[in-house]
Design an enzyme around this catalytic site. Structure first.
Site, PDB file in Angstrom:
ATOM      1  N   LYS A 142      -4.408  -7.625  -4.561  1.00  0.00           N
ATOM      2  CA  LYS A 142      -5.140  -6.482  -4.006  1.00  0.00           C
ATOM      3  C   LYS A 142      -4.711  -5.172  -4.664  1.00  0.00           C
ATOM      4  O   LYS A 142      -5.558  -4.385  -5.104  1.00  0.00           O
ATOM      5  CB  LYS A 142      -4.894  -6.391  -2.490  1.00  0.00           C
ATOM      6  CG  LYS A 142      -5.308  -5.062  -1.877  1.00  0.00           C
ATOM      7  CD  LYS A 142      -4.876  -4.936  -0.435  1.00  0.00           C
ATOM      8  CE  LYS A 142      -5.054  -3.527   0.082  1.00  0.00           C
ATOM      9  NZ  LYS A 142      -4.007  -2.588  -0.354  1.00  0.00           N
ATOM     10  N   ASN A 143      -3.394  -4.946  -4.747  1.00  0.00           N
ATOM     11  CA  ASN A 143      -2.958  -3.633  -5.224  1.00  0.00           C
ATOM     12  C   ASN A 143      -3.163  -3.438  -6.719  1.00  0.00           C
ATOM     13  O   ASN A 143      -3.176  -2.304  -7.196  1.00  0.00           O
ATOM     14  CB  ASN A 143      -1.502  -3.366  -4.821  1.00  0.00           C
ATOM     15  CG  ASN A 143      -1.403  -3.025  -3.338  1.00  0.00           C
ATOM     16  OD1 ASN A 143      -2.414  -2.742  -2.693  1.00  0.00           O
ATOM     17  ND2 ASN A 143      -0.202  -3.065  -2.785  1.00  0.00           N
ATOM     18  N   ARG A 146      -6.842   3.900   0.820  1.00  0.00           N
ATOM     19  CA  ARG A 146      -5.833   4.704   0.152  1.00  0.00           C
ATOM     20  C   ARG A 146      -6.117   4.776  -1.354  1.00  0.00           C
ATOM     21  O   ARG A 146      -5.947   5.798  -2.000  1.00  0.00           O
ATOM     22  CB  ARG A 146      -4.476   4.040   0.393  1.00  0.00           C
ATOM     23  CG  ARG A 146      -3.355   4.853  -0.141  1.00  0.00           C
ATOM     24  CD  ARG A 146      -2.221   4.998   0.806  1.00  0.00           C
ATOM     25  NE  ARG A 146      -1.331   6.010   0.299  1.00  0.00           N
ATOM     26  CZ  ARG A 146      -1.352   7.272   0.683  1.00  0.00           C
ATOM     27  NH1 ARG A 146      -2.204   7.673   1.584  1.00  0.00           N
ATOM     28  NH2 ARG A 146      -0.509   8.137   0.166  1.00  0.00           N
ATOM     29  N   CYS A 151      -3.550   2.414   5.346  1.00  0.00           N
ATOM     30  CA  CYS A 151      -2.658   2.041   6.451  1.00  0.00           C
ATOM     31  C   CYS A 151      -1.774   3.220   6.847  1.00  0.00           C
ATOM     32  O   CYS A 151      -1.317   3.978   5.996  1.00  0.00           O
ATOM     33  CB  CYS A 151      -1.777   0.867   6.036  1.00  0.00           C
ATOM     34  SG  CYS A 151      -2.700  -0.647   5.780  1.00  0.00           S
ATOM     35  N   ARG A 165       2.431  10.017   4.428  1.00  0.00           N
ATOM     36  CA  ARG A 165       2.182   9.436   3.089  1.00  0.00           C
ATOM     37  C   ARG A 165       1.580  10.500   2.170  1.00  0.00           C
ATOM     38  O   ARG A 165       0.377  10.488   1.884  1.00  0.00           O
ATOM     39  CB  ARG A 165       1.253   8.230   3.188  1.00  0.00           C
ATOM     40  CG  ARG A 165       1.862   7.042   3.889  1.00  0.00           C
ATOM     41  CD  ARG A 165       0.933   5.844   3.894  1.00  0.00           C
ATOM     42  NE  ARG A 165       0.975   5.086   2.665  1.00  0.00           N
ATOM     43  CZ  ARG A 165       0.230   3.995   2.438  1.00  0.00           C
ATOM     44  NH1 ARG A 165      -0.599   3.566   3.362  1.00  0.00           N
ATOM     45  NH2 ARG A 165       0.310   3.355   1.297  1.00  0.00           N
ATOM     46  N   PRO A 166       2.411  11.429   1.700  1.00  0.00           N
ATOM     47  CA  PRO A 166       1.875  12.517   0.869  1.00  0.00           C
ATOM     48  C   PRO A 166       1.484  12.022  -0.526  1.00  0.00           C
ATOM     49  O   PRO A 166       1.848  10.911  -0.918  1.00  0.00           O
ATOM     50  CB  PRO A 166       3.055  13.488   0.770  1.00  0.00           C
ATOM     51  CG  PRO A 166       4.262  12.639   0.914  1.00  0.00           C
ATOM     52  CD  PRO A 166       3.881  11.486   1.816  1.00  0.00           C
ATOM     53  N   ILE A 167       0.747  12.869  -1.276  1.00  0.00           N
ATOM     54  CA  ILE A 167       0.448  12.528  -2.682  1.00  0.00           C
ATOM     55  C   ILE A 167       0.947  13.654  -3.603  1.00  0.00           C
ATOM     56  O   ILE A 167       0.379  13.898  -4.657  1.00  0.00           O
ATOM     57  CB  ILE A 167      -1.047  12.218  -2.912  1.00  0.00           C
ATOM     58  CG1 ILE A 167      -1.934  13.407  -2.524  1.00  0.00           C
ATOM     59  CG2 ILE A 167      -1.482  10.971  -2.186  1.00  0.00           C
ATOM     60  CD1 ILE A 167      -3.344  13.303  -3.128  1.00  0.00           C
ATOM     61  N   ASP A 168       2.028  14.319  -3.149  1.00  0.00           N
ATOM     62  CA  ASP A 168       2.536  15.451  -3.930  1.00  0.00           C
ATOM     63  C   ASP A 168       3.030  15.043  -5.325  1.00  0.00           C
ATOM     64  O   ASP A 168       2.863  15.796  -6.292  1.00  0.00           O
ATOM     65  CB  ASP A 168       3.638  16.202  -3.153  1.00  0.00           C
ATOM     66  CG  ASP A 168       4.734  15.281  -2.655  1.00  0.00           C
ATOM     67  OD1 ASP A 168       4.449  14.091  -2.412  1.00  0.00           O
ATOM     68  OD2 ASP A 168       5.882  15.733  -2.514  1.00  0.00           O
ATOM     69  N   ASP A 218       5.649  -4.471   1.864  1.00  0.00           N
ATOM     70  CA  ASP A 218       4.415  -5.100   2.341  1.00  0.00           C
ATOM     71  C   ASP A 218       4.633  -6.507   2.906  1.00  0.00           C
ATOM     72  O   ASP A 218       3.706  -7.110   3.439  1.00  0.00           O
ATOM     73  CB  ASP A 218       3.369  -5.159   1.210  1.00  0.00           C
ATOM     74  CG  ASP A 218       2.748  -3.792   0.939  1.00  0.00           C
ATOM     75  OD1 ASP A 218       3.051  -2.834   1.678  1.00  0.00           O
ATOM     76  OD2 ASP A 218       1.965  -3.675  -0.019  1.00  0.00           O
ATOM     77  N   ARG A 242      -9.457  -6.025   4.953  1.00  0.00           N
ATOM     78  CA  ARG A 242      -9.211  -5.099   3.837  1.00  0.00           C
ATOM     79  C   ARG A 242      -8.376  -5.751   2.743  1.00  0.00           C
ATOM     80  O   ARG A 242      -8.437  -5.324   1.591  1.00  0.00           O
ATOM     81  CB  ARG A 242      -8.451  -3.859   4.339  1.00  0.00           C
ATOM     82  CG  ARG A 242      -9.321  -2.817   5.006  1.00  0.00           C
ATOM     83  CD  ARG A 242      -8.553  -1.524   5.224  1.00  0.00           C
ATOM     84  NE  ARG A 242      -7.753  -1.216   4.053  1.00  0.00           N
ATOM     85  CZ  ARG A 242      -6.472  -0.851   4.085  1.00  0.00           C
ATOM     86  NH1 ARG A 242      -5.852  -0.703   5.227  1.00  0.00           N
ATOM     87  NH2 ARG A 242      -5.817  -0.607   2.983  1.00  0.00           N
TER      88      ARG A 242
HETATM   89  C1  UD1 Z   1       1.512   1.391  -2.620  1.00  0.00           C
HETATM   90  C2  UD1 Z   1       0.757   0.185  -2.096  1.00  0.00           C
HETATM   91  C3  UD1 Z   1       1.284  -0.205  -0.719  1.00  0.00           C
HETATM   92  C4  UD1 Z   1       2.794  -0.425  -0.773  1.00  0.00           C
HETATM   93  C5  UD1 Z   1       3.498   0.770  -1.419  1.00  0.00           C
HETATM   94  C6  UD1 Z   1       4.979   0.517  -1.656  1.00  0.00           C
HETATM   95  C7  UD1 Z   1      -1.412   0.447  -3.102  1.00  0.00           C
HETATM   96  C8  UD1 Z   1      -2.838   0.810  -2.927  1.00  0.00           C
HETATM   97  N1  UD1 Z   1      -0.639   0.540  -2.008  1.00  0.00           N
HETATM   98  O1  UD1 Z   1       1.271   2.466  -1.725  1.00  0.00           O
HETATM   99  O2  UD1 Z   1       0.640  -1.420  -0.333  1.00  0.00           O
HETATM  100  O3  UD1 Z   1       3.278  -0.568   0.546  1.00  0.00           O
HETATM  101  O4  UD1 Z   1       2.909   1.072  -2.704  1.00  0.00           O
HETATM  102  O5  UD1 Z   1       5.165  -0.605  -2.451  1.00  0.00           O
HETATM  103  O6  UD1 Z   1      -0.976   0.018  -4.160  1.00  0.00           O
HETATM  104  N2  UD1 Z   1       5.698   9.332  -1.772  1.00  0.00           N
HETATM  105  C9  UD1 Z   1       5.818  10.700  -1.692  1.00  0.00           C
HETATM  106  N3  UD1 Z   1       4.951  11.467  -2.432  1.00  0.00           N
HETATM  107  C10 UD1 Z   1       3.989  10.919  -3.229  1.00  0.00           C
HETATM  108  C11 UD1 Z   1       3.876   9.520  -3.293  1.00  0.00           C
HETATM  109  C12 UD1 Z   1       4.749   8.739  -2.548  1.00  0.00           C
HETATM  110  O7  UD1 Z   1       6.675  11.232  -0.989  1.00  0.00           O
HETATM  111  O8  UD1 Z   1       3.248  11.660  -3.882  1.00  0.00           O
HETATM  112  C13 UD1 Z   1       6.622   8.476  -0.999  1.00  0.00           C
HETATM  113  C14 UD1 Z   1       5.890   7.702   0.115  1.00  0.00           C
HETATM  114  O9  UD1 Z   1       5.764   8.444   1.274  1.00  0.00           O
HETATM  115  C15 UD1 Z   1       6.777   6.507   0.267  1.00  0.00           C
HETATM  116  C16 UD1 Z   1       7.278   6.247  -1.151  1.00  0.00           C
HETATM  117  O10 UD1 Z   1       7.087   7.466  -1.853  1.00  0.00           O
HETATM  118  O11 UD1 Z   1       7.877   6.825   1.084  1.00  0.00           O
HETATM  119  C17 UD1 Z   1       6.584   5.140  -1.893  1.00  0.00           C
HETATM  120  O12 UD1 Z   1       5.181   5.303  -1.810  1.00  0.00           O
HETATM  121  P1  UD1 Z   1       4.209   4.737  -2.922  1.00  0.00           P
HETATM  122  O13 UD1 Z   1       4.912   3.755  -3.796  1.00  0.00           O
HETATM  123  O14 UD1 Z   1       3.528   5.893  -3.561  1.00  0.00           O
HETATM  124  O15 UD1 Z   1       3.162   3.952  -2.044  1.00  0.00           O
HETATM  125  P2  UD1 Z   1       1.602   3.950  -2.168  1.00  0.00           P
HETATM  126  O16 UD1 Z   1       1.192   4.117  -3.598  1.00  0.00           O
HETATM  127  O17 UD1 Z   1       1.022   4.843  -1.141  1.00  0.00           O
END
Ligand code: UD1
Length: 420
Positions: free
Chosen positions: A22-23, A93, A117, A122-125, A305, A397
């Site tokens: 999926k991912n 997401r 989820c 879950r920021p995207i900074d 996961d 999903r």
């Molecule tokens: C992806 C996976 C999700 C999995 C996760 C961790 C997808 C679509 N989803 O989610 O299934 O659980 O990886 O393996 O592939 N963070 C920040 N700022 C950011 C980005 C991340 O602070 O800009 C933090 C997050 O809050 C979290 C950590 O970094 O604590 C890891 O998150 P991340 O690896 O980015 O997870 P996702 O890409 O959201």
């Protein structure tokens, strides 16, 4: 409303074919937007997130055609807007990958703040900091993320933590940046490697994927081609745990055993037998399960996961186990529902403790997210009596044909519709 109804205590036996990851799929379908031509993607899981993404890129103007349930042809040459459709993109997401893909190809992208989820904040900074380092301007307003760049230029980008989403998104944009981009402390997950391989197949120049430094030499355009997605480690792990929790004997096929090492090691610690072949694993147990501690981490650590499914299994072991969640700050929400089935888990912050020896009993419960839904299914399969699970859309999903697959292993599981 749809519900899953399980009559538990059946020992699951047989073999199960694992679908595409999926991912990886939810990154590779948006990555196809970066191509100026036609791509064919094989071994896509037939799940709601993938179908939604296909709709999302169709709404950008691309032509998408499912050649069968698992093969998608995408013609991205006719994309005519950089603005994602709100209703489609908000539901998942992975729509955030449209930011990197559109920014790279067109120098601009507008995408709603991502859904998906709920594991807390879950920021995207990191994604945005990466785009800015490449020369983009990022604005977040009215629930939308907007990114623009006159020109993208390669840069050195250090990620504070190895975020999967940020690594892939920056890679998508950097493919077209002039010069070389280096992502340090990059995520090493197999789906990061798969996305890099897909982009390279189209003509990108990415090296180091799978290590913590990824280098991308920018190219002017990408071509097209055909690509097969890797098997899903989380679906694989869910069926491996199903074998352990039901005292069954399951062979998961069409997989990459190496990707399962963190789970295989833990199952062996618990006295489960795991036999390894080139593209399969057989999981069974001969006696009681021993307790063990689990700490989630980035790949190659234990995957977050699989944390809900593993915590569910540990409830049935013969002693005290400690589960520590280090990746997300609120990923134990499912435990309240699991307790309805008899789970004896206590949560304190990022740690959950079970004393083990739990005998699950059927009850009515509701999934709170995708993997929590999987944990409830596993508990229901082990439980005495009938379990009814609501909010099934979470499972749809991310798990392809899961009722059929569990039924083929001997589970008494069905989907019903009933009025609220
Ligand atoms: C992806 C996976 C999700 C999995 C996760 C961790 C997808 C679509 N989803 O989610 O299934 O659980 O990886 O393996 O592939 N963070 C920040 N700022 C950011 C980005 C991340 O602070 O800009 C933090 C997050 O809050 C979290 C950590 O970094 O604590 C890891 O998150 P991340 O690896 O980015 O997870 P996702 O890409 O959201």
């Amino acid at each position: 409303m749809e519900y899953i109804v399980i009559n538990g205590e059946k020992s699951l036996k047989g073999s199960v074919h694992i679908g595409g990851a999926k991912n990886a799929a939810v990154a590779i379908v948006p990555a196809a937007v970066a191509s100026g031509g036609v791509c064919v993607i094989d071994n896509l899981p037939d799940i709601r997130d993938v179908r939604n993404l296909a709709v999302a890129i169709e709404k950008l103007g691309a032509k998408c055609q499912f050649l069968d349930g698992n093969t998608l042809e995408i013609d991205a040459s006719c994309i005519n807007t950089h603005v994602a459709d709100y209703e489609t993109a908000i539901n998942m997401r992975a729509s955030y990958y449209l930011l990197g893909a559109l920014l790279g190809r067109f120098g601009k992208a507008e995408v709603p703040m991502p859904g998906g989820c709920d594991f807390g904040y879950r920021p995207i900074d990191y994604h945005l900091k990466g785009f800015e380092a490449l020369g983009a301007t990022c604005v977040t307003e009215h629930g939308w993320v907007k990114v623009y760049a006159e020109k993208l230029t390669g840069a050195n980008i250090y990620l504070d933590c190895p975020s999967v989403g940020a690594t892939i998104n920056i890679m998508l944009a950097a493919v077209f940046a002039e010069g070389t981009t280096q992502i340090e402390n990059s995520a090493r997950e197999p789906h990061v490697v798969d996305t890099a391989n897909f982009l390279n197949m189209m003509g990108a120049k990415i090296s180091g994927a799978g290590t913590d430094i990824i280098r991308i030499s920018g190219v002017k355009e990408l071509g097209c081609g055909r690509y097969t997605i890797i098997p899903d480690p989380i679906e694989t792990g869910t069926y491996m745990i199903a074998a352990a929790i039901t005292g069954g004997d399951i062979t998961v096929t069409n997989i990459i055993p190496k990707h399962m090492d963190p789970l295989t090691a833990k199952l062996r610690d618990m006295d489960c037998q795991v036999e390894e072949g080139e593209d399969y694993l057989r999981v069974y147990r001969t006696g009681e399960l021993k307790a063990c501690d689990v700490r989630t981490s980035y790949y190659p650590g234990f995957p977050t996961d699989l944390q809900p499914q593993m915590a569910t299994l540990l409830c049935t072991a013969s002693g005290t186990s400690v589960v520590t969640e280090t990746v997300f700050n609120n990923r134990f929400q499912y435990i309240n529902e699991l307790k309805r089935l008899g789970a004896n888990l206590k949560v304190d912050g990022r740690t959950a403790v079970t004393r083990g020896h739990c005998a699950f009993t059927g009850a009515q419960v509701g999934a709170t997210d995708l993997r929590s839904g999987a944990a409830l299914i596993l508990a229901g399969l082990a439980a005495k009596g009938e379990t009814t699970i609501g909010n099934v859309y979470h499972l749809d999903r991310g798990y392809e044909c899961f009722e059929e697959k569990f039924r083929s292993l001997g589970a008494d599981i069905k989907r019903i519709e009933k009025d609220e």
